[in-house]
Design a protein around this motif. Structure first.
Motif, PDB file in Angstrom:
ATOM      1  N   THR A  22       8.331 102.503 111.821  1.00 32.13           N
ATOM      2  CA  THR A  22       8.636 102.127 110.437  1.00 32.13           C
ATOM      3  C   THR A  22       8.204 103.247 109.484  1.00 32.13           C
ATOM      4  O   THR A  22       7.165 103.873 109.700  1.00 32.13           O
ATOM      5  N   GLY A  23       8.995 103.452 108.452  1.00 32.32           N
ATOM      6  CA  GLY A  23       8.598 104.341 107.359  1.00 32.32           C
ATOM      7  C   GLY A  23       8.966 105.788 107.571  1.00 32.32           C
ATOM      8  O   GLY A  23       9.779 106.128 108.432  1.00 32.32           O
ATOM      9  N   GLU A  24       8.332 106.639 106.771  1.00 26.72           N
ATOM     10  CA  GLU A  24       8.664 108.064 106.796  1.00 26.72           C
ATOM     11  C   GLU A  24       7.446 108.910 107.158  1.00 26.72           C
ATOM     12  O   GLU A  24       7.467 110.120 107.001  1.00 26.72           O
ATOM     13  N   LYS A  25       6.380 108.255 107.599  1.00 27.14           N
ATOM     14  CA  LYS A  25       5.159 109.014 107.931  1.00 27.14           C
ATOM     15  C   LYS A  25       5.017 109.220 109.433  1.00 27.14           C
ATOM     16  O   LYS A  25       4.710 110.314 109.871  1.00 27.14           O
ATOM     17  N   ALA A  26       5.201 108.118 110.177  1.00 26.95           N
ATOM     18  CA  ALA A  26       4.836 108.207 111.594  1.00 26.95           C
ATOM     19  C   ALA A  26       5.836 107.508 112.507  1.00 26.95           C
ATOM     20  O   ALA A  26       6.355 106.439 112.163  1.00 26.95           O
ATOM     21  N   ALA A  52      12.841 116.427 109.910  1.00 22.69           N
ATOM     22  CA  ALA A  52      12.143 117.699 109.699  1.00 22.69           C
ATOM     23  C   ALA A  52      10.644 117.507 109.462  1.00 22.69           C
ATOM     24  O   ALA A  52       9.851 118.398 109.735  1.00 22.69           O
ATOM     25  N   ASN A  53      10.250 116.339 108.940  1.00 23.91           N
ATOM     26  CA  ASN A  53       8.833 116.084 108.674  1.00 23.91           C
ATOM     27  C   ASN A  53       8.057 115.661 109.932  1.00 23.91           C
ATOM     28  O   ASN A  53       6.845 115.448 109.859  1.00 23.91           O
ATOM     29  N   ALA A  54       8.746 115.527 111.065  1.00 21.86           N
ATOM     30  CA  ALA A  54       8.062 115.076 112.289  1.00 21.86           C
ATOM     31  C   ALA A  54       7.052 116.137 112.747  1.00 21.86           C
ATOM     32  O   ALA A  54       7.264 117.340 112.555  1.00 21.86           O
ATOM     33  N   TYR A 109      -0.360 104.279 110.749  1.00 23.98           N
ATOM     34  CA  TYR A 109       0.529 105.333 111.267  1.00 23.98           C
ATOM     35  C   TYR A 109       1.136 104.932 112.616  1.00 23.98           C
ATOM     36  O   TYR A 109       1.304 105.732 113.520  1.00 23.98           O
ATOM     37  N   ASN A 110       1.437 103.641 112.726  1.00 22.29           N
ATOM     38  CA  ASN A 110       2.080 103.080 113.922  1.00 22.29           C
ATOM     39  C   ASN A 110       1.295 103.372 115.207  1.00 22.29           C
ATOM     40  O   ASN A 110       1.889 103.573 116.280  1.00 22.29           O
ATOM     41  N   ALA A 111      -0.031 103.394 115.081  1.00 21.17           N
ATOM     42  CA  ALA A 111      -0.878 103.632 116.266  1.00 21.17           C
ATOM     43  C   ALA A 111      -0.643 102.525 117.294  1.00 21.17           C
ATOM     44  O   ALA A 111      -0.425 101.359 116.960  1.00 21.17           O
ATOM     45  N   LEU A 112      -0.687 102.950 118.545  1.00 17.69           N
ATOM     46  CA  LEU A 112      -0.340 102.059 119.670  1.00 17.69           C
ATOM     47  C   LEU A 112      -1.591 101.359 120.187  1.00 17.69           C
ATOM     48  O   LEU A 112      -2.285 101.889 121.060  1.00 17.69           O
ATOM     49  N   ASN A 113      -1.886 100.196 119.638  1.00 14.85           N
ATOM     50  CA  ASN A 113      -3.022  99.459 120.214  1.00 14.85           C
ATOM     51  C   ASN A 113      -2.568  98.741 121.490  1.00 14.85           C
ATOM     52  O   ASN A 113      -1.377  98.758 121.841  1.00 14.85           O
ATOM     53  N   ILE A 114      -3.517  98.130 122.170  1.00 18.91           N
ATOM     54  CA  ILE A 114      -3.212  97.522 123.477  1.00 18.91           C
ATOM     55  C   ILE A 114      -2.111  96.470 123.350  1.00 18.91           C
ATOM     56  O   ILE A 114      -1.190  96.406 124.164  1.00 18.91           O
ATOM     57  N   GLY A 170       8.357 110.997 112.046  1.00 18.97           N
ATOM     58  CA  GLY A 170       7.091 111.452 111.452  1.00 18.97           C
ATOM     59  C   GLY A 170       6.163 111.866 112.591  1.00 18.97           C
ATOM     60  O   GLY A 170       6.633 112.374 113.619  1.00 18.97           O
ATOM     61  N   PHE A 171       4.866 111.606 112.429  1.00 21.60           N
ATOM     62  CA  PHE A 171       3.912 112.006 113.469  1.00 21.60           C
ATOM     63  C   PHE A 171       4.230 111.370 114.835  1.00 21.60           C
ATOM     64  O   PHE A 171       4.423 110.156 114.930  1.00 21.60           O
ATOM     65  N   ALA A 172       4.318 112.198 115.848  1.00 25.81           N
ATOM     66  CA  ALA A 172       4.402 111.720 117.237  1.00 25.81           C
ATOM     67  C   ALA A 172       3.263 112.430 117.961  1.00 25.81           C
ATOM     68  O   ALA A 172       3.433 113.517 118.518  1.00 25.81           O
ATOM     69  N   LEU A 173       2.101 111.826 117.892  1.00 21.02           N
ATOM     70  CA  LEU A 173       0.896 112.462 118.434  1.00 21.02           C
ATOM     71  C   LEU A 173       0.351 111.644 119.590  1.00 21.02           C
ATOM     72  O   LEU A 173       0.503 110.413 119.616  1.00 21.02           O
ATOM     73  N   GLY A 174      -0.300 112.324 120.522  1.00 19.41           N
ATOM     74  CA  GLY A 174      -0.938 111.614 121.627  1.00 19.41           C
ATOM     75  C   GLY A 174       0.033 110.676 122.316  1.00 19.41           C
ATOM     76  O   GLY A 174       1.127 111.078 122.750  1.00 19.41           O
ATOM     77  N   GLY A 175      -0.340 109.401 122.398  1.00 19.67           N
ATOM     78  CA  GLY A 175       0.524 108.400 123.035  1.00 19.67           C
ATOM     79  C   GLY A 175       1.903 108.318 122.390  1.00 19.67           C
ATOM     80  O   GLY A 175       2.882 107.988 123.067  1.00 19.67           O
TER      81      GLY A 175
END
Ligand code: COA
Length: 261
Positions: free
Chosen positions: A57-61, A126-128, A25-30, A106-111
């Motif tokens: 990338t994609g339609e999820k995150a 709309a799915n964000a 989900y495109n998590a932001l690692n270091i 898509g998801f824009a959570l935390g960082g």
């Protein structure tokens, strides 16, 4: 980090930076945070780049936050660099001379939400989903979320979001002023962002840079200092070739062609 974890492309003066870890989900690692900083610096230095777009990338995150797998085993000392680098990335984006658009797909959570808030303009599909869910991990936002969120949406709503960790839908984010526009689909979002980026790429670069600085000051400085700064840079733009071109084009009823000088 794989070289492909962040993609970079420049087309017609628009640099697109894409976080590309769709399975996470495109998590932001270091490593991704470090690479993002390098690519934003590259875009800032490249004179052919007029506008920067940040997306996932994609339609999820867009980005589902800092990479939680990197939190395990960390303590107050060993986690400091992570927060400092994340904050520094956001501050860098905010202080760049070029407009930065977040295309939140898509998801824009935390960082992810924090990086989006550092951008100048947020468009979303709309799915964000937006949120600062750190509280549910026993922690708090550390990339500037407790500072930028209240400035964007007001202290009361920011406190509710940070204390509950709840996610909000794109339409709610629009209602509270966290995003500028919402599009029906990710495809429509990408087209809308492209249209905005093209429009901004044709605006006079010096005026855009100084307007951004002046608007940022309104967030950070006392009003008198901000107003003094505005007068000074208002005068400064009168020394640009773009001012001569813009005024001449208006008076001669033609389109201006700015050289960003
Ligand atoms: N860090 C690391 N990995 C993450 C992540 C994060 N912030 N967010 C999502 N992922 C990973 C999941 O672990 C999972 O990996 P796996 O397939 O190897 O198990 C994958 O991305 C998909 O996530 P999943 O939870 O299975 O999808 P979902 O659709 O059920 O839920 C979210 C999506 C975004 C709601 C959920 O993943 C989530 O809550 N993520 C964490 C958000 C967060 O707390 N961010 C702030 C961090 S400070």
């Amino acid at each position: 980090m794989s070289e492909q974890d962040v993609l970079y492309e420049v087309t017609d003066g628009i640099a697109t930076i894409t976080i590309n870890r769709p399975k996470k989900y495109n998590a932001l690692n270091i490593a991704v945070v470090k690479r993002l900083r390098e690519l934003f610096e590259q875009a800032e230095k490249d004179e052919s780049v007029r506008v920067v777009v940040l997306t996932g990338t994609g339609e999820k995150a867009f980005a589902a936050g800092a990479d939680i797998t990197e939190f395990q085993g960390k303590d107050s000392k060993s986690v400091r660099a992570l927060a400092e680098n994340g904050q520094a990335l956001c501050t860098y984006i905010e202080s760049m001379s070029k407009p930065v658009i977040a295309a939140v797909n898509g998801f824009a959570l935390g960082g992810g939400c924090e990086v989006a808030m550092a951008c100048d303009i947020r468009y979303a599909s709309a799915n964000a989903r937006f949120g600062q869910p750190e509280i549910n991990l026993g922690i708090i936002p550390g990339f500037g979320g407790t500072v930028r969120l209240p400035r964007l949406v007001g202290l009361g709503i920011a406190k509710e979001l940070v204390y509950t960790g709840d996610q909000i839908k794109a339409e709610e984010a629009l209602r509270i002023g966290l995003v500028n526009r919402v599009f029906d689909s990710v495809e429509a979002l990408r087209a809308g962002v492209d249209e905005l980026a093209k429009k901004l790429s044709k605006k006079p670069g010096v005026a855009i840079r100084l307007a951004k600085q002046s608007l940022n000051n309104a967030w950070a400085l006392p009003i008198r200092e901000s107003l003094d700064f505005e007068v000074n840079v208002f005068c400064e733009v009168f020394d640009t070739e773009d001012m001569v071109e813009g005024v001449d084009a208006f008076l001669n009823k033609r389109e201006p062609h700015f050289k960003h000088k």
